[in-house]
Design an enzyme around this catalytic site. Structure first.
Site, PDB file in Angstrom:
ATOM      1  N   GLN A  22       0.829  -1.217   0.000  1.00  0.00           N
ATOM      2  CA  GLN A  22       0.000   0.000   0.000  1.00  0.00           C
ATOM      3  C   GLN A  22       0.862   1.265   0.000  1.00  0.00           C
ATOM      4  OE1 GLN A  22      -3.089   0.591  -0.529  1.00  0.00           O
ATOM      5  NE2 GLN A  22      -3.795  -1.517  -0.593  1.00  0.00           N
ATOM      6  N   SER A  23       2.026   1.197  -0.609  1.00  0.00           N
ATOM      7  CA  SER A  23       2.957   2.333  -0.590  1.00  0.00           C
ATOM      8  C   SER A  23       2.389   3.572  -1.302  1.00  0.00           C
ATOM      9  CB  SER A  23       4.256   1.887  -1.259  1.00  0.00           C
ATOM     10  OG  SER A  23       5.016   2.999  -1.633  1.00  0.00           O
ATOM     11  N   ASN A  24       2.353   4.701  -0.578  1.00  0.00           N
ATOM     12  CA  ASN A  24       1.978   5.975  -1.214  1.00  0.00           C
ATOM     13  C   ASN A  24       3.039   6.375  -2.226  1.00  0.00           C
ATOM     14  OD1 ASN A  24      -0.320   6.585   0.496  1.00  0.00           O
ATOM     15  ND2 ASN A  24       1.164   6.968   2.130  1.00  0.00           N
TER      16      ASN A  24
END
Ligand code: PLP
Length: 327
Positions: free
Chosen positions: A74-76
């Site tokens: 879920q890396s921004n």
């Protein structure tokens, strides 16, 4: 020294807001917010775009055709990189750690919409190795990959936050505000390092959401050295070291795990100001700021700028502890 930059923010400057209700509620210190979550011309914004403006200019100058980076599922940072790469006409390849589940959600859903190519791994310790293997495979297929490190935090990326800090200095001057503190969340540390190098606010507090205080301080020092070597600015490292203030007290059980205090901070900002924080980064930094005020380290006479670095997509993918319907 000037570095090439591809404008990606879509705004001249991000807003600097005075948070009157929150300031009153917390008993006095004037709290301002620099809205790095509002640079949203592409891919739903956040702090990474400042760094990517410089890194992608470098990728284009080097005639690369794919951009490879890495992070959690879920890396921004990966989502922002995918968007920015598409904007400049390059293909994003993301090395993501975690097991994807369908239906896709949050940042992973957006990465997929942007047509990112995925390489999944399940061990953070093997992340660098997997990144290297991916780069080698792309080269074998005839591609020219540009590698962006975790969090886009290298010397060139950090320049983006030196400029953001300078931009804010002008806004503060225009509004005749002289802050005594600024508070920023810190992970791969490029944001904190740039903000500290670029501003003259007396105290810069970094709230770690990833690692221990000493680990983050080491990252900041080495990034500052790398950045200053690149820009040709002389750095008095012992003087710089004295200015670094990092606190890992608000990390809780670990990276990406929301804390009760962080969730209270999300609710407080939403109720007092209608502003949304995120569960992984900004909520923990805000919990830190609130606690510093409660403990009198930051007091009624102070003026504080809080850097909102984005990440709100995380609100839709995490289960937040202790939340019940308002009744
Ligand atoms: C929303 C958000 N805020 C802050 C950070 C931390 O910035 P840095 O990695 O430069 O310390 C990140 C990093 O991914 C982020 O996504």
């Amino acid at each position: 020294m000037d570095f090439d930059r591809i404008p990606l923010l879509g705004v001249e400057r991000t807003p600097l807001l005075y948070l009157a209700n929150l300031s009153k509620y917390l008993g006095g210190p004037e709290i301002y917010m620099k809205r790095e979550d509002m640079n949203g011309c592409i891919g739903l914004a956040g702090n990474k775009l400042r760094k990517l403006e410089y890194l992608l200019a470098d990728a284009v100058n080097k005639k690369c055709d794919v951009v490879v980076t890495t992070g959690g599922l879920q890396s921004n940072h990966c989502r922002a990189t995918a968007a920015a790469a598409r904007r400049v006409g390059l293909k994003p390849v993301l090395v993501l750690i975690g097991e994807p589940e369908e239906p896709l959600k949050g940042n992973l859903l957006l990465d997929n919409l942007m047509g990112a190519e995925f390489v999944f791994g399940n061990d953070y310790d093997l992340m660098d190795q997997l990144l290297e293997e991916t780069v080698e495979n792309l080269k074998k297929k005839g591609h020219s990959p540009y590698v962006i490190p975790l969090g886009a935090s290298n010397g060139l990326g950090t320049i983006g936050f030196i400029s953001a800090a300078k931009e804010m200095s002008v806004q503060l001057e225009e509004n005749n505000v002289q802050p005594t503190w600024q508070v920023v969340t810190t992970g791969s540390a490029g944001t904190y390092t740039g903000v500290l190098l670029g501003s003259s606010i007396p105290d810069t507090l970094g709230i770690s959401v990833v690692a221990s205080t000493s680990e983050i301080k080491d990252r900041i020092k080495s990034l500052a050295v790398e950045t200053c070597q690149l820009t040709g600015v002389e750095l008095d490292i012992s003087d710089f070291e004295k200015k670094i203030k990092v606190d890992d007290t608000y990390l809780g059980e670990g990276y990406g795990i929301a804390t009760d205090e962080g969730v209270k901070a999300i609710k407080l900002l939403a109720e007092k100001e209608g502003i949304l924080l995120d569960p992984t980064y900004t909520s923990k930094a805000m919990a830190g700021l609130i606690d510093y005020i409660k403990r009198g380290i930051i007091n009624a006479g102070d003026k504080v700028v809080f850097w909102h670095t984005g990440g709100q997509i995380g609100l839709f993918t995490s289960s937040l502890p202790g939340q019940r319907l308002n009744t």
